[in-house]
Design an enzyme around this catalytic site. Structure first.
Site, mmCIF file in Angstrom:
data_model
loop_
_atom_site.group_PDB
_atom_site.id
_atom_site.type_symbol
_atom_site.label_atom_id
_atom_site.label_comp_id
_atom_site.label_asym_id
_atom_site.label_seq_id
_atom_site.Cartn_x
_atom_site.Cartn_y
_atom_site.Cartn_z
ATOM 1 N N ALA A 1 -1.282 8.385 5.394
ATOM 2 C CA ALA A 1 -2.362 9.385 5.032
ATOM 3 C C ALA A 1 -3.511 9.234 5.749
ATOM 4 O O ALA A 1 -4.516 10.038 6.029
ATOM 5 C CB ALA A 1 -2.534 9.290 3.459
ATOM 6 N N LYS B 1 -2.488 9.742 -7.139
ATOM 7 C CA LYS B 1 -2.077 10.581 -8.083
ATOM 8 C C LYS B 1 -2.017 9.935 -9.591
ATOM 9 O O LYS B 1 -2.478 10.505 -10.446
ATOM 10 C CB LYS B 1 -0.478 10.733 -7.818
ATOM 11 N N GLY C 1 0.652 -1.126 -0.035
ATOM 12 C CA GLY C 1 -0.039 0.010 0.099
ATOM 13 C C GLY C 1 0.889 1.469 0.011
ATOM 14 O O GLY C 1 2.029 1.206 0.107
ATOM 15 N N ASP C 2 0.161 2.281 -0.210
ATOM 16 C CA ASP C 2 0.888 3.657 -0.165
ATOM 17 C C ASP C 2 1.934 3.783 -1.103
ATOM 18 O O ASP C 2 2.763 4.552 -1.242
ATOM 19 C CB ASP C 2 1.616 3.909 1.328
ATOM 20 N N GLU C 3 1.564 3.367 -2.442
ATOM 21 C CA GLU C 3 2.437 3.284 -3.274
ATOM 22 C C GLU C 3 2.389 4.800 -4.311
ATOM 23 O O GLU C 3 3.126 4.888 -5.128
ATOM 24 C CB GLU C 3 2.421 2.299 -4.290
ATOM 25 N N GLY D 1 -5.952 5.710 1.985
ATOM 26 C CA GLY D 1 -5.835 7.069 1.793
ATOM 27 C C GLY D 1 -5.092 7.596 0.696
ATOM 28 O O GLY D 1 -3.877 7.259 0.480
ATOM 29 N N HIS D 2 -5.746 8.160 -0.309
ATOM 30 C CA HIS D 2 -5.167 8.190 -1.595
ATOM 31 C C HIS D 2 -4.877 9.830 -1.738
ATOM 32 O O HIS D 2 -5.912 10.487 -1.735
ATOM 33 C CB HIS D 2 -5.834 7.710 -2.866
ATOM 34 N N THR E 1 -3.725 7.396 9.187
ATOM 35 C CA THR E 1 -3.507 7.141 10.446
ATOM 36 C C THR E 1 -2.229 8.376 10.895
ATOM 37 O O THR E 1 -2.218 8.318 12.190
ATOM 38 C CB THR E 1 -3.180 5.897 10.856
HETATM 39 P P1 IMP Z 1 -6.677 -2.667 8.521
HETATM 40 O O1 IMP Z 1 -6.936 -2.812 7.003
HETATM 41 O O2 IMP Z 1 -7.247 -1.279 9.210
HETATM 42 O O3 IMP Z 1 -7.480 -4.017 8.877
HETATM 43 O O4 IMP Z 1 -5.299 -2.713 8.782
HETATM 44 C C1 IMP Z 1 -4.653 -4.082 8.328
HETATM 45 C C2 IMP Z 1 -3.178 -3.880 7.776
HETATM 46 O O5 IMP Z 1 -3.188 -3.147 6.685
HETATM 47 C C3 IMP Z 1 -2.252 -2.824 8.894
HETATM 48 O O6 IMP Z 1 -0.977 -3.426 8.675
HETATM 49 C C4 IMP Z 1 -2.573 -1.621 8.152
HETATM 50 O O7 IMP Z 1 -1.563 -0.559 8.459
HETATM 51 C C5 IMP Z 1 -2.691 -2.094 6.634
HETATM 52 N N1 IMP Z 1 -3.389 -1.089 5.881
HETATM 53 C C6 IMP Z 1 -4.678 -0.943 5.673
HETATM 54 N N2 IMP Z 1 -4.837 -0.112 4.851
HETATM 55 C C7 IMP Z 1 -3.590 0.447 4.308
HETATM 56 C C8 IMP Z 1 -3.370 1.251 3.213
HETATM 57 O O8 IMP Z 1 -4.358 2.036 2.649
HETATM 58 N N3 IMP Z 1 -2.149 1.605 3.134
HETATM 59 C C9 IMP Z 1 -1.139 1.043 3.690
HETATM 60 N N4 IMP Z 1 -1.388 0.029 4.609
HETATM 61 C C10 IMP Z 1 -2.778 -0.212 4.998
#
Ligand code: IMP
Length: 416
Positions: A291, A17, A11-13, A39-40, A293
């Site tokens: 983005a 954008k 995620g967060d790549e 969070g985009h 938390t």
């Molecule tokens: P959850 O999706 O809130 O249940 O979290 C599970 C795992 O996925 C945790 O390690 C989060 O940090 C990660 N995670 C969830 N959504 C994102 C995201 O959009 N970007 C990066 N990590 C994410």
């Protein structure tokens, strides 16, 4: 020609954008999984906007934005997001929420937080109620978007579910249906109900040019990721057919987004993680803080073993490499080419899937380019060492790099 954009790492790549960029050429942008955990980040007229549930296509005029049935939708957060967009004069009339999408309630968020607080091995969830909402979905006890259309029935349904949760100690005894959180929830449900519309005709309209926007990344996939340190949905390609009701045969471009290094937020194995000042510098210049938390992201070198796994898993036929500019600072840049565990060495991620915390990465080193590349728009203008790094990644992944992003703004891209 329909396209898919999905994250190839944890995620967060920088998908937001790229979706914003590519959505110029489509008239539908659709999300298929996850919810407000995403969070985009996008920029509009220089203003930073973080979209959590509304697809990033919302910035394009007349683009239809679909929130698919595979998503878990938080009405409170969605309401805030839509109001913010309206204040910025974006039209929200084209938002479609699938009636079959499941709904995150204050109860699900409270269960998520309690699960994390009491767990010995914490996942590090976003606390957005994602896992518990999917649990109720698969337990066939979920609340769906269509249920928001009958307010009294919804209240009954949720009050009953809360009763069960209190009885089973799923939440603290203090949670009460009269709490302010529930009032805000019901008001938000009412507000978003006008967006609940059948998505099937749009997804199957001959004239629809669809861009599907993944959230999270392949390595956070509940089936194919680093279980149990994963999210509760399928960000990988399989999630699209179930989460939007469209076969993947309808898509010709499957675009994997990869950062030029790797980050991870939350717990779980991360073979190329850097614990030294290089990791800290990447975090600092790359502004690697969640983005959603605000949590600091763990940082490490590009991992071609993991990337190749993502590419195969999803059939990615193009790559977008983001945040290359962040690496401009370093004298030496590394790429992981294989993993070693005891005496066995391999570049097949699947072999190590359940032993990732024990593997040692094997690196190839590159000389850095040590100059600012953030205003370069043409591949030929990149320094020689940057080209060498890019070409190496393209070769080792055996997949075309279509776009390189060299800064947060829309125009900071090199199209190849
Ligand atoms: P959850 O999706 O809130 O249940 O979290 C599970 C795992 O996925 C945790 O390690 C989060 O940090 C990660 N995670 C969830 N959504 C994102 C995201 O959009 N970007 C990066 N990590 C994410």
């Amino acid at each position: 020609m329909n396209k898919i954009i999905m994250g190839g790492q944890w995620g967060d790549e920088g998908k937001g954008k790229i979706v914003d960029l590519i959505s110029k050429n489509v008239n539908v942008v659709a999300r298929y999984q996850g919810g407000a955990n995403a969070g985009h980040t996008v920029y509009s007229n220089g203003k930073k906007l973080v979209l959590h549930q509304v697809p990033s296509g919302i910035l394009q005029d007349n683009c239809i934005c679909v929130l698919g049935n595979g998503m878990v939708i938080d009405p409170v957060e969605l309401c805030l997001e839509i109001k913010e967009l309206e204040e910025l004069n974006f039209s929200t009339a084209n938002i479609y929420i699938s009636p079959n999408a499941h709904i995150v309630t204050p109860l699900h968020k409270a269960i998520d937080v309690k699960n994390e607080d009491s767990a010995k091995n914490k996942i590090g969830t976003t606390g957005k109620g994602i896992g518990p909402t999917y649990v109720d979905k698969y337990n066939r006890k979920g609340i769906r978007a269509i249920d928001l259309l009958d307010g009294d029935k919804l209240k009954n349904q949720l009050e009953k579910r809360l009763g069960v949760a209190l009885e089973k100690n799923e939440v603290s005894k203090n949670l009460n249906h009269d709490d302010e959180a529930f009032t805000v929830f019901y008001n938000s449900c009412e507000y978003i109900s006008k967006f609940i519309k059948n998505i099937f005709p749009i997804m199957h309209d001959q004239n629809s040019k669809i861009l599907v926007e993944g959230a999270q990344g392949a390595l956070l996939d509940i089936d194919h990721g680093t279980y149990p340190y994963v999210t509760s949905s399928n960000p990988t390609i399989g999630g699209i057919s179930s989460g939007l009701g469209i076969p993947t045969t309808k898509f010709s471009e499957i675009i994997g987004i990869f950062k030029a290094y790797v980050t991870r937020v939350g717990n779980g194995p991360f073979p190329t993680e850097l614990f030294d000042n290089i990791g800290e510098t990447i975090q600092d210049i790359g502004k690697e803080f969640g983005a959603t938390t605000g949590r600091p992201r763990r940082c490490g070198w590009f991992d071609s073993v993991a990337a190749n796994y993502s590419i195969k898993l999803n059939g990615m036929n193009q790559i977008v490499l983001t945040k290359l500019d962040i690496l401009s600072e370093f004298d030496t840049i590394k790429v992981c080419t294989a993993y070693k565990n005891n005496e066995s060495e391999s570049n097949d991620y699947s072999e190590f899937m359940n032993n990732l915390d024990k593997v040692k990465p094997i690196y190839r080193e590159f000389e850095g380019w040590n100059c600012d590349i953030s205003s370069i728009n043409s591949y030929n203008d990149l320094p020689k060492n940057a080209k060498e790094y890019i070409e190496y990644i393209q070769n080792i992944l055996d997949t075309k790099i279509a776009i390189i992003s060299v800064g947060p703004k829309r125009n900071q891209v090199i199209e190849l």
